[in-house]
Design an enzyme around this catalytic site. Structure first.
Site, PDB file in Angstrom:
ATOM      1  CE  LYS A 232      29.713  94.968  59.257  1.00 28.54           C
ATOM      2  NZ  LYS A 232      30.635  96.008  59.697  1.00 28.54           N
TER       3      LYS A 232
ATOM      4  CD  GLN B 225      31.811  97.023  63.025  1.00 27.52           C
ATOM      5  OE1 GLN B 225      31.928  96.247  62.077  1.00 27.52           O
ATOM      6  NE2 GLN B 225      30.966  98.037  63.009  1.00 27.52           N
TER       7      GLN B 225
ATOM      8  CG  ASP C 108      35.508  97.867  56.182  1.00 27.59           C
ATOM      9  OD1 ASP C 108      34.313  97.965  55.898  1.00 27.59           O
ATOM     10  OD2 ASP C 108      35.937  97.575  57.312  1.00 27.59           O
TER      11      ASP C 108
HETATM   12  N1  GUN Z   1      31.743 100.926  61.696  1.00 21.95           N
HETATM   13  C1  GUN Z   1      30.648 101.511  61.155  1.00 21.95           C
HETATM   14  N2  GUN Z   1      30.564 101.236  59.830  1.00 21.95           N
HETATM   15  C2  GUN Z   1      31.628 100.462  59.541  1.00 21.95           C
HETATM   16  C3  GUN Z   1      32.074  99.860  58.336  1.00 21.95           C
HETATM   17  O1  GUN Z   1      31.491  99.988  57.257  1.00 21.95           O
HETATM   18  N3  GUN Z   1      33.205  99.112  58.451  1.00 21.95           N
HETATM   19  C4  GUN Z   1      33.876  98.971  59.631  1.00 21.95           C
HETATM   20  N4  GUN Z   1      34.991  98.243  59.628  1.00 21.95           N
HETATM   21  N5  GUN Z   1      33.489  99.532  60.760  1.00 21.95           N
HETATM   22  C5  GUN Z   1      32.357 100.251  60.715  1.00 21.95           C
END
Ligand code: GUN
Length: 282
Positions: A54, A98, A121
């Site tokens: 990311k 995350q 998100d």
């Molecule tokens: N863990 C797995 N997928 C995601 C996501 O799309 N966002 C976040 N913050 N954590 C994740």
């Protein structure tokens, strides 16, 4: 029928190219650099890899990114304090914590602390609620990526039968809601569903987000269906989707590979949402 393979990498590259132009314009004409903070707690190797991807994707597009890596035994309060600090930073437009978080941290409390305007998100209940009643809001990145992939097939989602397998808050539930908003008739299957094949066989569009490698075999798929595989489970060191790709590709009309299907879209839609956050902040 042999399915057309939906190339997630190519679709993601195309969207990122357009985003780069928009970001260059923001930087050069408005003096505004989109900024994303990614927060990781602990040492889950998969989470660490995702967070690094990311941050790298942000840099590639000329965005500003901050990575905050906290120890696994970080207190909940220390994490909440960091989020409050990021909420107040003018150069940060999006905050991503995350998931999953270590068990001693209350995930709901953490999500509730993120400023909804920076919740790229789309997990804050204000954004979830707005999304459900059709008010413009951040759409969770993976389901948003799924929609973009379906759109590349040229299928008109309105009126189609869509079955989603897996009812998680991160993927299954928002994917079902998004398809409903596109006018589909939606079936949402989960662990307690009695006859999964009954629901998958009728789907014009089948979205798999169960995390069960090889769950969906050709006999469970309608001839010519569009099959989108969100599953990513490591089996003997390799990523496996929920779909038995080799047999299902002989029956479906379109299919996404794993890897190289939905995966590249999730990060792309995160970048997209961060650019949207800048627009809303100005
Ligand atoms: N863990 C797995 N997928 C995601 C996501 O799309 N966002 C976040 N913050 N954590 C994740």
């Amino acid at each position: 029928m042999t399915a057309k393979i939906i190339d997630g990498k190519a679709v993601a590259q195309d969207i990122r190219g357009k985003l780069k132009q928009e970001i260059d314009h923001m930087i050069n004409e408005q003096g505004m650099t989109p900024g994303l903070a990614v927060v990781l707690v602990g040492n889950n190797p998969a989470s660490e890899a995702y967070v690094n991807m990311k941050a790298k994707a942000c840099q590639e597009l000329g965005m500003y990114s901050e990575k905050h890596h906290l120890e696994a035994d970080t207190t909940e309060q220390a994490l909440l304090d960091l989020i409050e600090k990021l909420n107040g930073k003018a150069d940060i437009h999006g905050i991503l914590v995350q998931l999953p978080l270590p068990e001693h941290i209350d995930t709901t409390k953490v999500i509730l602390t993120i400023d909804p305007k920076k919740d790229v998100d789309g997990f804050h209940p204000i954004n979830t609620g707005n999304f459900h009643i059709g008010i413009e809001s951040f759409i969770p990145c993976t389901p948003y990526g799924v929609l973009k992939l379906i759109e590349t097939t040229g299928l008109d989602i309105a009126g189609k039968d869509v079955t989603v397998v897996g009812a998680s808050n991160l993927v299954g539930k928002p994917a079902a809601m998004l398809m409903l908003q596109e006018g589909a008739t939606v079936t949402l299957c989960h662990k307690m569903t009695h006859d999964l094949a009954l629901h998958t066989q009728k789907a014009d569009i089948l979205i798999l987000a169960a995390g069960c490698p090889g769950l969906i075999t050709a006999g469970m798929v309608k001839e010519g269906a569009c099959v989108i595989d969100v599953g990513t489970t490591k089996v003997a060191g390799k990523l496996k989707g929920d779909v038995d790709f080799e047999t299902v590709k002989e029956k479906a009309g379109w299919i996404t590979p794993v890897p190289g299907g939905v995966g590249p879209m999730t990060i792309t839609m995160l970048l997209y949402n961060t650019v949207q956050a800048v627009k809303q902040a100005t």
